[in-house]
Every structure is written in C-alpha cells, then in structure tokens.
Design a protein around this motif. Structure first.
Motif, PDB file in Angstrom:
ATOM      1  N   LEU A   3       7.756  16.120 -32.244  1.00 48.50           N
ATOM      2  CA  LEU A   3       7.011  14.954 -31.417  1.00 48.50           C
ATOM      3  C   LEU A   3       7.308  15.325 -30.028  1.00 48.50           C
ATOM      4  N   VAL A   4       8.456  15.835 -29.538  1.00 47.35           N
ATOM      5  CA  VAL A   4       8.544  16.265 -28.204  1.00 47.35           C
ATOM      6  C   VAL A   4       7.776  17.383 -27.882  1.00 47.35           C
ATOM      7  N   ILE A   5       7.739  18.287 -28.690  1.00 47.92           N
ATOM      8  CA  ILE A   5       7.095  19.578 -28.323  1.00 47.92           C
ATOM      9  C   ILE A   5       5.454  19.247 -28.459  1.00 47.92           C
ATOM     10  N   SER A   6       4.783  18.296 -29.342  1.00 45.48           N
ATOM     11  CA  SER A   6       3.467  18.114 -29.185  1.00 45.48           C
ATOM     12  C   SER A   6       3.093  17.009 -28.083  1.00 45.48           C
ATOM     13  N   ARG A   7       4.207  16.210 -27.548  1.00 48.78           N
ATOM     14  CA  ARG A   7       3.850  15.593 -26.105  1.00 48.78           C
ATOM     15  C   ARG A   7       3.925  16.531 -25.082  1.00 48.78           C
ATOM     16  N   MET A   8       4.584  17.501 -25.065  1.00 49.41           N
ATOM     17  CA  MET A   8       4.556  18.353 -23.943  1.00 49.41           C
ATOM     18  C   MET A   8       3.432  19.161 -24.030  1.00 49.41           C
ATOM     19  N   ALA A   9       3.105  19.846 -25.167  1.00 49.99           N
ATOM     20  CA  ALA A   9       1.808  20.643 -25.354  1.00 49.99           C
ATOM     21  C   ALA A   9       0.491  19.506 -24.729  1.00 49.99           C
ATOM     22  N   GLN A  13      -2.140  20.618 -21.821  1.00 47.02           N
ATOM     23  CA  GLN A  13      -3.616  20.411 -22.137  1.00 47.02           C
ATOM     24  C   GLN A  13      -4.210  19.502 -21.034  1.00 47.02           C
ATOM     25  N   ASN A  14      -3.508  18.572 -20.809  1.00 51.34           N
ATOM     26  CA  ASN A  14      -4.173  17.571 -19.826  1.00 51.34           C
ATOM     27  C   ASN A  14      -4.270  18.237 -18.404  1.00 51.34           C
ATOM     28  N   ALA A  15      -3.243  18.898 -18.183  1.00 52.42           N
ATOM     29  CA  ALA A  15      -3.139  19.358 -16.903  1.00 52.42           C
ATOM     30  C   ALA A  15      -4.064  20.566 -16.589  1.00 52.42           C
ATOM     31  N   TYR A  16      -4.452  21.259 -17.624  1.00 51.84           N
ATOM     32  CA  TYR A  16      -5.374  22.521 -17.811  1.00 51.84           C
ATOM     33  C   TYR A  16      -6.849  21.714 -17.428  1.00 51.84           C
ATOM     34  N   ALA A  17      -6.938  20.763 -18.419  1.00 50.72           N
ATOM     35  CA  ALA A  17      -8.145  19.949 -18.078  1.00 50.72           C
ATOM     36  C   ALA A  17      -8.482  19.373 -17.012  1.00 50.72           C
ATOM     37  N   LYS A  18      -7.705  19.001 -16.183  1.00 45.75           N
ATOM     38  CA  LYS A  18      -7.464  18.497 -14.774  1.00 45.75           C
ATOM     39  C   LYS A  18      -8.145  19.614 -13.781  1.00 45.75           C
ATOM     40  N   ALA A  19      -7.459  20.874 -14.100  1.00 47.44           N
ATOM     41  CA  ALA A  19      -7.817  22.027 -13.397  1.00 47.44           C
ATOM     42  C   ALA A  19      -9.055  22.501 -13.539  1.00 47.44           C
ATOM     43  N   ALA A  20      -9.511  22.637 -14.727  1.00 50.76           N
ATOM     44  CA  ALA A  20     -11.042  22.773 -15.221  1.00 50.76           C
ATOM     45  C   ALA A  20     -11.978  21.858 -14.761  1.00 50.76           C
ATOM     46  N   THR A  21     -11.645  20.583 -14.507  1.00 55.83           N
ATOM     47  CA  THR A  21     -12.675  19.573 -13.855  1.00 55.83           C
ATOM     48  C   THR A  21     -12.915  20.103 -12.350  1.00 55.83           C
ATOM     49  N   ILE A  22     -11.665  20.372 -11.986  1.00 52.65           N
ATOM     50  CA  ILE A  22     -11.780  20.505 -10.384  1.00 52.65           C
ATOM     51  C   ILE A  22     -12.585  21.734 -10.249  1.00 52.65           C
ATOM     52  N   LEU A  51       0.171  24.230 -11.306  1.00 52.91           N
ATOM     53  CA  LEU A  51       1.608  24.020 -11.086  1.00 52.91           C
ATOM     54  C   LEU A  51       1.950  22.683 -11.947  1.00 52.91           C
ATOM     55  N   ASP A  52       1.235  21.711 -12.370  1.00 49.31           N
ATOM     56  CA  ASP A  52       1.848  20.714 -13.147  1.00 49.31           C
ATOM     57  C   ASP A  52       1.702  21.288 -14.554  1.00 49.31           C
ATOM     58  N   ALA A  53       0.664  22.152 -15.118  1.00 50.72           N
ATOM     59  CA  ALA A  53       0.592  22.924 -16.386  1.00 50.72           C
ATOM     60  C   ALA A  53       1.837  23.873 -16.360  1.00 50.72           C
ATOM     61  N   TYR A  54       2.179  24.541 -15.425  1.00 47.74           N
ATOM     62  CA  TYR A  54       3.122  25.345 -15.582  1.00 47.74           C
ATOM     63  C   TYR A  54       4.562  24.666 -15.817  1.00 47.74           C
ATOM     64  N   LYS A  55       4.698  23.528 -15.041  1.00 49.69           N
ATOM     65  CA  LYS A  55       5.916  22.751 -15.328  1.00 49.69           C
ATOM     66  C   LYS A  55       6.053  22.287 -16.837  1.00 49.69           C
ATOM     67  N   SER A  56       4.991  21.787 -17.211  1.00 45.27           N
ATOM     68  CA  SER A  56       4.693  21.240 -18.587  1.00 45.27           C
ATOM     69  C   SER A  56       5.200  22.418 -19.728  1.00 45.27           C
TER      70      SER A  56
END
Length: 112
Positions: A3-9, A13-22, A51-56
């Motif tokens: 559960l923890v790993i899936s939440r982190m993943a 993915q949300n951070a990468y999606a945000k970067a792709a949107t930008i 950076l957010d994706a890297y931290k995640s």
C-alpha cells in the motif's frame, strides 16, 4: 508495504503528469510564451515538477528497501532460530541431524 509503495508510485506518476502538462501547454502556446519571455518560468515550473517526482521516487525506494529488508530479516532470523533450536535439540535430547533438517524443511514447505 504494498500500500505504501503504491501510494508513493501514484504520487510520482502525478508529478510526472504535472510536468508533462507544463511541457504540453508551453509547447502548445510557444508563440505566446516567447512573446512574453516566459521560457525561463516554464523551465522553472518543469524543473519543480521533476523535483517533486524525484523526491517521490526517493521515498518509494526507501519504503521498498525498508520493507524488503524487514521481510528478509524476519525470514533469515527464523532460519537462524530453527537451526539454533535444532542444534540445541541434537545436543540436549539426542536428536539426529537428519531429523532436525527434516523438520526444518517440512515446516518451510508447509508454510509455503
């Protein structure tokens, strides 16, 4: 652990999606961005999202490492306890080494 790993993943993915949107918005309106000299701001926003994706990813790796390490510690600790107790049974009760190994293997196969 799963559960923890899936939440982190999911956070990664949300951070990468945000970067792709930008990137998509910047490239889609490149004329407007260039006319207002917003390239630097777009790059800053993109780097922040990465950076957010890297931290995640770092947190996901830490959770995976701690979880896998804990599982391996318990597994090998159980093996060590079984071998120690088997040795004690050989010395104190006169069991044979073959019977102790037989019991250890039977417990391992039964637990699978």
């Amino acid at each position: 652990m799963a559960l923890v790993i899936s939440r982190m993943a999911s956070n990664g993915q949300n951070a990468y999606a945000k970067a792709a949107t930008i990137v998509e918005q910047t490239i889609g309106s490149i004329r407007t961005v260039a006319s207002f000299t917003g390239e630097k701001q777009a790059v800053v926003n993109y780097n922040k999202s990465l950076l957010d994706a890297y931290k995640s990813g770092i947190q996901e790796g830490l959770a995976t490492g701690l979880g896998f390490g804990s599982v391996m510690f318990i597994t090998f600790g159980t093996y060590a306890l079984a071998v120690w107790f088997g040795g004690k049974m050989i010395v104190d009760k006169g069991y044979s080494g073959g019977s102790v190994i037989n019991v250890i293997i039977s417990v391992l196969v039964g637990s699978m």
